[in-house]
Scaffold this motif. Structure first.
Motif, PDB file in Angstrom:
ATOM      1  N   SER A   1      47.207  43.956  40.026  1.00 35.98           N
ATOM      2  CA  SER A   1      46.344  43.965  41.214  1.00 35.98           C
ATOM      3  C   SER A   1      45.364  42.807  41.265  1.00 35.98           C
ATOM      4  O   SER A   1      44.312  42.926  41.883  1.00 35.98           O
ATOM      5  CB  SER A   1      45.574  45.293  41.281  1.00 35.98           C
ATOM      6  OG  SER A   1      44.815  45.487  40.092  1.00 35.98           O
TER       7      SER A   1
ATOM      8  N   THR B   1      43.422  39.477  42.371  1.00 42.12           N
ATOM      9  CA  THR B   1      43.138  39.003  43.722  1.00 42.12           C
ATOM     10  C   THR B   1      43.705  37.622  44.012  1.00 42.12           C
ATOM     11  O   THR B   1      43.845  37.230  45.165  1.00 42.12           O
ATOM     12  CB  THR B   1      41.620  38.967  43.950  1.00 42.12           C
ATOM     13  OG1 THR B   1      41.026  38.018  43.029  1.00 42.12           O
ATOM     14  CG2 THR B   1      41.012  40.345  43.732  1.00 42.12           C
TER      15      THR B   1
ATOM     16  N   GLY C   1      48.144  39.459  41.801  1.00 48.99           N
ATOM     17  CA  GLY C   1      48.848  40.667  41.395  1.00 48.99           C
ATOM     18  C   GLY C   1      50.017  41.011  42.299  1.00 48.99           C
ATOM     19  O   GLY C   1      50.098  40.596  43.466  1.00 48.99           O
TER      20      GLY C   1
ATOM     21  N   THR D   1      50.804  43.916  43.635  1.00 51.61           N
ATOM     22  CA  THR D   1      50.455  44.779  44.768  1.00 51.61           C
ATOM     23  C   THR D   1      49.680  44.044  45.847  1.00 51.61           C
ATOM     24  O   THR D   1      49.506  44.569  46.955  1.00 51.61           O
ATOM     25  CB  THR D   1      49.629  45.982  44.287  1.00 51.61           C
ATOM     26  OG1 THR D   1      48.409  45.509  43.685  1.00 51.61           O
ATOM     27  CG2 THR D   1      50.393  46.793  43.264  1.00 51.61           C
ATOM     28  N   VAL D   2      49.185  42.844  45.561  1.00 52.07           N
ATOM     29  CA  VAL D   2      48.367  42.085  46.511  1.00 52.07           C
ATOM     30  C   VAL D   2      49.165  40.971  47.170  1.00 52.07           C
ATOM     31  O   VAL D   2      48.737  40.384  48.166  1.00 52.07           O
ATOM     32  CB  VAL D   2      47.123  41.512  45.791  1.00 52.07           C
ATOM     33  CG1 VAL D   2      46.179  40.834  46.766  1.00 52.07           C
ATOM     34  CG2 VAL D   2      46.379  42.620  45.057  1.00 52.07           C
TER      35      VAL D   2
ATOM     36  N   TYR E   1      46.087  51.132  35.676  1.00 51.63           N
ATOM     37  CA  TYR E   1      46.390  50.009  36.556  1.00 51.63           C
ATOM     38  C   TYR E   1      46.759  50.421  37.976  1.00 51.63           C
ATOM     39  O   TYR E   1      46.617  49.639  38.908  1.00 51.63           O
ATOM     40  CB  TYR E   1      47.519  49.165  35.955  1.00 51.63           C
ATOM     41  CG  TYR E   1      47.264  48.741  34.531  1.00 51.63           C
ATOM     42  CD1 TYR E   1      46.001  48.309  34.132  1.00 51.63           C
ATOM     43  CD2 TYR E   1      48.274  48.781  33.572  1.00 51.63           C
ATOM     44  CE1 TYR E   1      45.756  47.919  32.829  1.00 51.63           C
ATOM     45  CE2 TYR E   1      48.032  48.391  32.269  1.00 51.63           C
ATOM     46  CZ  TYR E   1      46.781  47.967  31.894  1.00 51.63           C
ATOM     47  OH  TYR E   1      46.526  47.577  30.603  1.00 51.63           O
ATOM     48  N   LEU E   2      47.269  51.639  38.141  1.00 50.35           N
ATOM     49  CA  LEU E   2      47.650  52.130  39.468  1.00 50.35           C
ATOM     50  C   LEU E   2      47.050  53.515  39.674  1.00 50.35           C
ATOM     51  O   LEU E   2      47.031  54.330  38.743  1.00 50.35           O
ATOM     52  CB  LEU E   2      49.174  52.217  39.613  1.00 50.35           C
ATOM     53  CG  LEU E   2      49.943  50.906  39.749  1.00 50.35           C
ATOM     54  CD1 LEU E   2      51.443  51.175  39.663  1.00 50.35           C
ATOM     55  CD2 LEU E   2      49.616  50.212  41.068  1.00 50.35           C
TER      56      LEU E   2
ATOM     57  N   ASP F   1      47.029  52.636  50.337  1.00 45.30           N
ATOM     58  CA  ASP F   1      46.955  52.041  48.994  1.00 45.30           C
ATOM     59  C   ASP F   1      48.327  52.052  48.327  1.00 45.30           C
ATOM     60  O   ASP F   1      49.129  52.974  48.526  1.00 45.30           O
ATOM     61  CB  ASP F   1      45.965  52.807  48.113  1.00 45.30           C
ATOM     62  CG  ASP F   1      44.519  52.485  48.446  1.00 45.30           C
ATOM     63  OD1 ASP F   1      44.302  51.557  49.260  1.00 45.30           O
ATOM     64  OD2 ASP F   1      43.619  53.156  47.923  1.00 45.30           O
TER      65      ASP F   1
END
Length: 423
Positions: free
Chosen positions: A253, A255, A262, A264-265, A353-354, A364
């Protein structure tokens, strides 16, 4: 006996107070090290004395006349020659020390010498050093005292599984790596004709920057005045564990600003591979077959599922049929041992982490299906460890630094699971 030990304890505590006053008043590094060394010994002896005093019963008050008669009677029977070594009798001084513990790395002497090595860098004959057969005899490490080693085991956490799977590179920062999603195609042509020329199109690029990840731990020069267990607790905080944890958090994750980008980003993951999942559908078998079906087949063989540990246990391990029975024991082997695999894919449950789908906000990301080797971490120096002395603050600084960047090299093999908004 107890009164004599109490008197000896008062003497040593007075000496410790005097040394503390001297250490606060002096600016001489050599004198401070000498004071620190003596304080190490005093702390160990004071701790042993207190232990012996607590173990002895209280002595009744004695009349001066009676005590004088006893001493006089002793003198009539003959005064023993030489001095009485009280500490030696109890295993504090002399050779009795060597028999106090069966583990030579758990003795007060070894632990004190290890503390001095960490705080001052001084190598003692009481320490055992190991030579590194790969890098040469110049790189040597001291055997950690058993007590400290046990503390490290107690503080171990589940980390490193993500870091072990990503791809590590060492290319120069700023170099751009072209990315192409289109491949040339072959066409059928008639006799005597040629196929049209195809262009190898470049649709994007990957470049790495320089981001610095660092952990610094400071130990005061007069750390010897602190009780041994407090120092051991400080040493047991492994700075490399903090580094790996920070790296794994960034891989999931980060930025992309001052740190890696990450998974997920990343905004370049195909929109068709970002799936919205409702909480009530998490425990349904066909939900998961549909999730893996969204992953392109050529990426499917090496893909893993990254999920919060709570979701793994509640929705997959606890998946049942309409009768409330486990779904064909899909997460268990023939011997009944739980395996972290589902639909033929490895599952990597994580805790930090999640978020779980229950704790996640609407929109999310709570799960990832991907091949972690498609994530690239670029570093020109790897992790370094340095120890130096801060003259202004009288502190030994242990510093670990890593300069790196990271991002997905191939985004086509990633499926993200997003919490669906309530109807």
């Amino acid at each position: 006996m107890k009164k004599r030990l109490l008197k000896l304890l008062q003497t040593k505590e007075a000496r410790k107070t005097d040394l503390g006053t001297r250490s606060a008043a002096t600016n001489d590094i050599g004198e401070l090290r000498g004071i620190n060394s003596e304080l190490d010994t005093l702390n160990a002896e004071i701790a042993e004395l207190r232990s012996m005093i607590d173990a002895l019963p209280d002595e009744p008050d004695e009349q001066p006349e009676q005590r004088g008669n006893e001493l006089h009677g002793t003198e009539l029977r003959g005064t023993p020659n030489g001095s009485v070594n009280i500490l030696g009798t109890y295993g504090i001084g002399g050779k009795g020390n060597e028999q106090r513990s069966l583990d030579r790395f758990d003795t007060v002497e070894y632990r004190s010498a290890f503390q001095e090595y960490v705080t001052t860098g001084k190598k003692s004959d009481n320490l055992e050093f190991r030579a590194d057969a790969v890098t040469g005899t110049g790189d040597i490490g001291v055997v950690i005292p058993t007590t400290i080693l046990n503390r490290i085991v107690e503080k171990m956490k589940d980390y490193g599984h993500i870091w072990a799977r990503v791809t590590k590179t060492g290319i120069q920062g700023g170099v751009e790596i072209p990315v192409s999603n289109a491949k040339p195609t072959a066409t059928w042509v008639a006799a005597g004709t040629m196929a049209d020329k195809k262009k190898k199109a470049v649709s994007g690029k990957i470049s790495f920057s320089y981001h610095k990840l660092q952990v610094r731990v400071a130990v005061e020069l007069v750390a010897g005045t602190v009780a041994m267990p407090v120092f051991e607790q400080t040493v047991s905080d492994n700075i490399y564990e903090a580094m790996i944890t920070a790296l794994e958090e960034a891989i999931i994750s980060g930025t992309g600003e001052g740190q890696p980008l990450g998974i997920t980003v990343d905004t370049n993951i195909p929109a068709a591979q970002i799936l919205e999942i409702a909480v009530e559908d998490m425990g349904k078998y066909d939900t998961w077959t549909g999730i893996f079906g969204k992953l392109p087949r050529k990426y499917r063989s090496r893909a893993i599922l990254i999920l919060n540990d709570a979701d793994w246990n509640q929705y997959i391990v606890g998946m049942t049929d309409v009768n409330g029975q486990p779904i064909a024991r899909v997460t268990y082997g023939l011997d009944g041992t739980q395996q972290e695999r589902f639909l033929g894919k490895e599952v990597l449950p994580v805790e930090d982490y999640l978020p779980s789908i229950s704790d996640a906000l609407e929109g999310d990301i709570f799960g990832i299906v991907c091949n972690l080797s498609d994530y690239m971490v670029n570093s020109n120096m790897q992790m370094t460890f340095k120890r130096y002395f801060d003259e202004d603050k009288d502190e030994w600084i242990s510093k670990s630094t890593m300069i790196c960047d990271g991002k997905l090299a191939d985004r086509n093999g990633v499926v993200l699971l997003k919490k669906k908004a309530s109807a």
